[in-house]
Enzyme design. Sequence first.
Site, short mmCIF file in Angstrom:
data_model
loop_
_atom_site.label_atom_id
_atom_site.label_comp_id
_atom_site.label_asym_id
_atom_site.label_seq_id
_atom_site.Cartn_x
_atom_site.Cartn_y
_atom_site.Cartn_z
N TYR A 172 36.01 11.11 23.26
CA TYR A 172 35.67 12.35 23.97
C TYR A 172 36.54 12.57 25.22
O TYR A 172 37.20 13.61 25.33
CB TYR A 172 34.17 12.39 24.34
CG TYR A 172 33.87 13.61 25.16
CD1 TYR A 172 33.67 14.84 24.54
CD2 TYR A 172 33.87 13.57 26.55
CE1 TYR A 172 33.46 15.98 25.28
CE2 TYR A 172 33.67 14.70 27.30
CZ TYR A 172 33.45 15.91 26.66
OH TYR A 172 33.27 17.04 27.40
N ASP A 222 31.06 16.95 22.89
CA ASP A 222 29.92 16.24 23.49
C ASP A 222 28.64 16.88 22.97
O ASP A 222 28.67 17.70 22.04
CB ASP A 222 30.00 16.28 25.02
CG ASP A 222 29.87 17.69 25.57
OD1 ASP A 222 29.79 18.66 24.78
OD2 ASP A 222 29.83 17.85 26.81
N GLU A 278 35.71 13.58 33.87
CA GLU A 278 35.25 13.37 32.49
C GLU A 278 34.60 12.00 32.32
O GLU A 278 33.64 11.86 31.58
CB GLU A 278 36.39 13.57 31.49
CG GLU A 278 36.86 15.00 31.37
CD GLU A 278 35.76 15.96 30.89
OE1 GLU A 278 34.79 15.51 30.26
OE2 GLU A 278 35.86 17.16 31.18
#
Length: 372
Positions: free
Chosen positions: A142, A160, A59
């Site tokens: 996020y 996102d 990520e």
Amino acid sequence: MTGFASGEARSRDSAKAATVAPALLAWYDRHARALPWRIGPAERAAGRRPDPYRVWLSEIMLQQTTTAAVAPYFQTFVERWPTLGDLAAAPLDAVLGAWAGLGYYARARNLHACARAVEDEHDGRFPDTEAALAALPGIGPYPAAAVAAIAFDRPAAPVDGNVERVVARLFDVEVPLPGAKPELRRLAADLAPRRRPGDFAQAMMDLGATVCLPRRPRCEACPVAERCAARAAGRAGELPRRAPKKQRPTRRGVAFWTLDAEGAVLLRRRAESGLLGGMMEVPGTEWRAEPWAADEASAQAPVRADWTPLPGLVRHTFTHFHLELSVWAGQASAPDRADGRWVALDALGTQALPSVMRKVIRHALKQRAALS
Ligand code: SF4
């Protein structure tokens, strides 16, 4: 919906949200992308969860970067540092070197700082809530939501660009980005189910990446087409709208390609904080809007030398500006006075050099070969 939602519209949205998750999860069970950081369908069916270290690493790498660009870097990292403890024990330079070329280098420094923080403050185990993850270095909203959902099956909704697009279309949000972000986050949170939130988060990512494409959404292959308001209104491909972008300014600088008598090149380390912090560079002037006069630029050279401006410019675009670099070549008369590190040409590949500096090196080698 054309603007932000009223109370009545919100309850309609919530009712629709409840029907999206089952359809999308059923689709995900058949069409999930096989990605190096994911576990396979059999493991998922057996109730296994992916390794939080691999989820977190992927990520952080995936921010502002495509899955195709990330995959080889991810493989290199997990082969070299198979566990969080291995990464935490690695020298920062080695991590920056392995990251070179992936861009947004603050991520690499934060990655290393985060690995050490988890080792030192959490006994080497990632915390399992969105809030505790967001308190770690370099983990913004996020990745905190993504790791909480995917690694720990927490009901978090990572949003996102792909997910923003899907949500804007499902609910026909015509307010342009970035102003629409809070509304899109609220709607995305409404969509996240209590059951299998980690799979749902990945299903949203996959839908955005493979079906709900930016210009030409493949609505005929979409598992939630019947629930999509933008498709019903005939404007799926137009959403999300975006406010006009500000023009990026251009900055200019001079990079000094400096050789010693053995043909080694002078490099130096950039300041730890700020753009490309901690990375190596070909020494140069500061980067500014005005062009550099020759005497002004020479005053910032790392050593005394007869400088030859090489033909052409090196161009690079950062998030907030374009950069144009002239490259000047020179031979150091007193290399020991230079502030930096002399590196043999065949060892440049091992240095933590960002993409813009790799361009400078390629340019210098090409132009010098043409001049000689
Ligand atoms: Fe996207 Fe089309 Fe599916 Fe709507 S129906 S979510 S626009 S792919």
